[in-house]
Design a protein around this motif. Structure first.
Motif, mmCIF file in Angstrom:
data_model
loop_
_atom_site.group_PDB
_atom_site.id
_atom_site.type_symbol
_atom_site.label_atom_id
_atom_site.label_comp_id
_atom_site.label_asym_id
_atom_site.label_seq_id
_atom_site.Cartn_x
_atom_site.Cartn_y
_atom_site.Cartn_z
ATOM 1 N N ARG A 94 -11.275 -26.192 -1.249
ATOM 2 C CA ARG A 94 -11.425 -27.444 -2.009
ATOM 3 C C ARG A 94 -12.632 -28.208 -1.451
ATOM 4 O O ARG A 94 -12.747 -28.418 -0.226
ATOM 5 C CB ARG A 94 -10.142 -28.277 -1.876
ATOM 6 C CG ARG A 94 -10.159 -29.577 -2.656
ATOM 7 C CD ARG A 94 -9.936 -29.319 -4.148
ATOM 8 N NE ARG A 94 -8.649 -28.785 -4.464
ATOM 9 C CZ ARG A 94 -7.573 -29.522 -4.756
ATOM 10 N NH1 ARG A 94 -7.629 -30.824 -4.711
ATOM 11 N NH2 ARG A 94 -6.457 -28.928 -5.110
ATOM 12 N N GLY A 95 -13.545 -28.540 -2.389
ATOM 13 C CA GLY A 95 -14.782 -29.210 -1.998
ATOM 14 C C GLY A 95 -15.933 -28.253 -1.757
ATOM 15 O O GLY A 95 -17.071 -28.690 -1.499
ATOM 16 N N TYR B 83 -18.724 -25.114 -2.721
ATOM 17 C CA TYR B 83 -19.640 -24.892 -3.838
ATOM 18 C C TYR B 83 -19.694 -23.402 -4.183
ATOM 19 O O TYR B 83 -19.620 -22.544 -3.306
ATOM 20 C CB TYR B 83 -21.035 -25.387 -3.489
ATOM 21 C CG TYR B 83 -21.157 -26.917 -3.505
ATOM 22 C CD1 TYR B 83 -21.604 -27.568 -4.639
ATOM 23 C CD2 TYR B 83 -20.844 -27.658 -2.369
ATOM 24 C CE1 TYR B 83 -21.738 -28.945 -4.655
ATOM 25 C CE2 TYR B 83 -20.969 -29.034 -2.371
ATOM 26 C CZ TYR B 83 -21.404 -29.684 -3.516
ATOM 27 O OH TYR B 83 -21.526 -31.053 -3.533
ATOM 28 N N TYR C 289 -15.306 -29.924 -17.308
ATOM 29 C CA TYR C 289 -14.661 -29.153 -16.246
ATOM 30 C C TYR C 289 -14.480 -27.723 -16.723
ATOM 31 O O TYR C 289 -14.400 -27.439 -17.926
ATOM 32 C CB TYR C 289 -13.291 -29.755 -15.904
ATOM 33 C CG TYR C 289 -13.352 -31.139 -15.269
ATOM 34 C CD1 TYR C 289 -13.468 -31.284 -13.887
ATOM 35 C CD2 TYR C 289 -13.287 -32.286 -16.066
ATOM 36 C CE1 TYR C 289 -13.517 -32.552 -13.317
ATOM 37 C CE2 TYR C 289 -13.332 -33.548 -15.491
ATOM 38 C CZ TYR C 289 -13.445 -33.682 -14.118
ATOM 39 O OH TYR C 289 -13.508 -34.930 -13.554
ATOM 40 N N TYR D 88 -13.389 -26.597 -11.619
ATOM 41 C CA TYR D 88 -14.786 -26.597 -11.194
ATOM 42 C C TYR D 88 -15.540 -27.662 -12.006
ATOM 43 O O TYR D 88 -15.307 -27.832 -13.205
ATOM 44 C CB TYR D 88 -15.424 -25.233 -11.447
ATOM 45 C CG TYR D 88 -14.725 -24.072 -10.732
ATOM 46 C CD1 TYR D 88 -15.166 -23.634 -9.486
ATOM 47 C CD2 TYR D 88 -13.642 -23.411 -11.336
ATOM 48 C CE1 TYR D 88 -14.546 -22.561 -8.868
ATOM 49 C CE2 TYR D 88 -13.030 -22.346 -10.708
ATOM 50 C CZ TYR D 88 -13.458 -21.934 -9.469
ATOM 51 O OH TYR D 88 -12.839 -20.868 -8.849
ATOM 52 N N ARG D 89 -16.449 -28.310 -11.327
ATOM 53 C CA ARG D 89 -17.262 -29.320 -12.013
ATOM 54 C C ARG D 89 -18.739 -29.057 -11.678
ATOM 55 O O ARG D 89 -19.078 -28.798 -10.515
ATOM 56 C CB ARG D 89 -16.857 -30.721 -11.544
ATOM 57 C CG ARG D 89 -17.534 -31.845 -12.317
ATOM 58 C CD ARG D 89 -17.152 -33.205 -11.745
ATOM 59 N NE ARG D 89 -17.690 -33.384 -10.400
ATOM 60 C CZ ARG D 89 -17.396 -34.423 -9.624
ATOM 61 N NH1 ARG D 89 -16.538 -35.339 -10.044
ATOM 62 N NH2 ARG D 89 -17.939 -34.521 -8.436
ATOM 63 N N GLN E 242 -22.463 -29.583 -10.689
ATOM 64 C CA GLN E 242 -23.132 -30.571 -9.828
ATOM 65 C C GLN E 242 -24.416 -29.950 -9.256
ATOM 66 O O GLN E 242 -24.350 -28.990 -8.486
ATOM 67 C CB GLN E 242 -22.208 -31.014 -8.688
ATOM 68 C CG GLN E 242 -22.823 -32.108 -7.818
ATOM 69 C CD GLN E 242 -21.832 -32.641 -6.792
ATOM 70 O OE1 GLN E 242 -20.615 -32.485 -6.953
ATOM 71 N NE2 GLN E 242 -22.344 -33.243 -5.744
ATOM 72 N N VAL F 172 -18.821 -27.342 -8.016
ATOM 73 C CA VAL F 172 -18.020 -27.693 -6.845
ATOM 74 C C VAL F 172 -16.540 -27.649 -7.224
ATOM 75 O O VAL F 172 -16.156 -28.028 -8.334
ATOM 76 C CB VAL F 172 -18.417 -29.092 -6.301
ATOM 77 C CG1 VAL F 172 -18.219 -30.183 -7.345
ATOM 78 C CG2 VAL F 172 -17.663 -29.396 -5.029
ATOM 79 N N VAL G 58 -13.030 -29.055 -7.266
ATOM 80 C CA VAL G 58 -12.569 -30.452 -7.207
ATOM 81 C C VAL G 58 -11.100 -30.552 -7.601
ATOM 82 O O VAL G 58 -10.562 -29.665 -8.281
ATOM 83 C CB VAL G 58 -13.416 -31.326 -8.158
ATOM 84 C CG1 VAL G 58 -14.882 -31.382 -7.710
ATOM 85 C CG2 VAL G 58 -13.306 -30.828 -9.597
ATOM 86 N N ASP H 152 -7.793 -34.649 -0.286
ATOM 87 C CA ASP H 152 -8.186 -35.520 -1.401
ATOM 88 C C ASP H 152 -7.691 -36.957 -1.213
ATOM 89 O O ASP H 152 -7.283 -37.628 -2.167
ATOM 90 C CB ASP H 152 -7.652 -34.971 -2.732
ATOM 91 C CG ASP H 152 -8.100 -33.533 -2.987
ATOM 92 O OD1 ASP H 152 -9.232 -33.183 -2.579
ATOM 93 O OD2 ASP H 152 -7.301 -32.767 -3.552
#
Length: 253
Positions: free
Chosen positions: A120-121, A123, A141, A149-150, A152, A157, A159, A232
């Motif tokens: 988590r977090g 790339y 997303y 995944y988003r 960036q 990344v 998320v 988180d």
């Protein structure tokens, strides 16, 4: 004596007859007896009276000294001083010193169930093949098997999903948990609830939720002697379970 003789002579002359000397003596003797009787009575009376007066002072000391002070001082001081100070000392010092310091502080592998999944977090160059695109809150997303995944900076990344986003099918290996009497579905740090009419919606982590594992990407922090796991922004406290396993429960500060 001369007075009596004279009296007798006078008496005889008063009667007008001569008095024989013997008779005169007898008369004088009688007169003396009468006088002596009078004198005796008078003396007797005086003596009697005087004596009676003296003795009549019977010393009426009627001061019987009625000292009726019977000393009725009933000293009823029974000393009824019931000293009920039993000194129970109900000071229940219940300081059992439980010290529920669940500082397990054992090298716990909190991500044992997610060893082959992305951190988590972390790339990645792109989402896995077959990921589904989901637009929510103006962000695109990509979702695949419970991971979000988003985009960036030309990469993606991993998320946590925003609360409110929906999916139609739960990810594989999800776990059903109960929190406050309500059912939740948990997988990879994300909590879902069923939506009437079908599907599932992402919800905020409920305080009190107890889960068996956390995705990689958590951090640890020490507070009050307890080592907490933070994912988180949510704090998890390790809770030992029967059989030696350790679960993680959401707490609020």
């Amino acid at each position: 004596m001369l007075f009596s003789l004279w009296l007798g002579t006078v008496e005889l002359f008063a009667q007008g007859r001569p008095v024989h000397p013997g008779e005169q003596q007898r008369n004088a003797a009688r007169a003396n007896q009468g006088n002596s009787g009078r004198s005796g009575n008078s003396s007797a009376n005086r003596s009697s009276n005087q004596s009676y007066n003296r003795n009549s002072n019977v010393n009426r000391n009627n001061n019987v000294n009625r000292n009726t002070n019977i000393n009725n001082n009933r000293n009823t001081n029974v000393n009824n001083n019931r000293n009920t100070n039993v000194n129970v000392n109900n000071n229940r010092n219940t300081n059992v010193n439980v010290n529920n310091n669940t500082n397990v502080n054992v090298n716990i592998n909190a991500s044992r169930n997610y060893g082959n999944m992305p951190r988590r977090g972390g790339y990645v160059t792109g989402p896995p093949r077959g990921a589904r695109r989901m637009a929510y809150g103006g962000v695109n997303y990509h979702y695949y098997n419970g991971v979000y995944y988003r985009p960036q900076g030309g990469r993606y990344v991993v998320v946590p999903p925003p609360p409110g986003i929906r999916i139609t099918v739960l990810p594989p290996s999800y776990q059903r948990i109960m929190v406050g009497g309500a059912p939740y579905f948990y997988y990879y740090g994300t909590y879902y609830q069923a939506v009437p009419g079908g599907g599932y919606v992402v919800v905020a982590p409920p305080v009190g939720a107890l889960v068996p594992s956390l995705p990689m990407g958590y951090t640890t922090t020490m507070r009050g002697g307890v080592n907490y796991y933070v994912l988180d922004g949510t704090y998890y406290q390790p809770v030992p379970q029967p059989g030696g396993q350790v679960y993680f429960q959401i707490v609020r500060f």
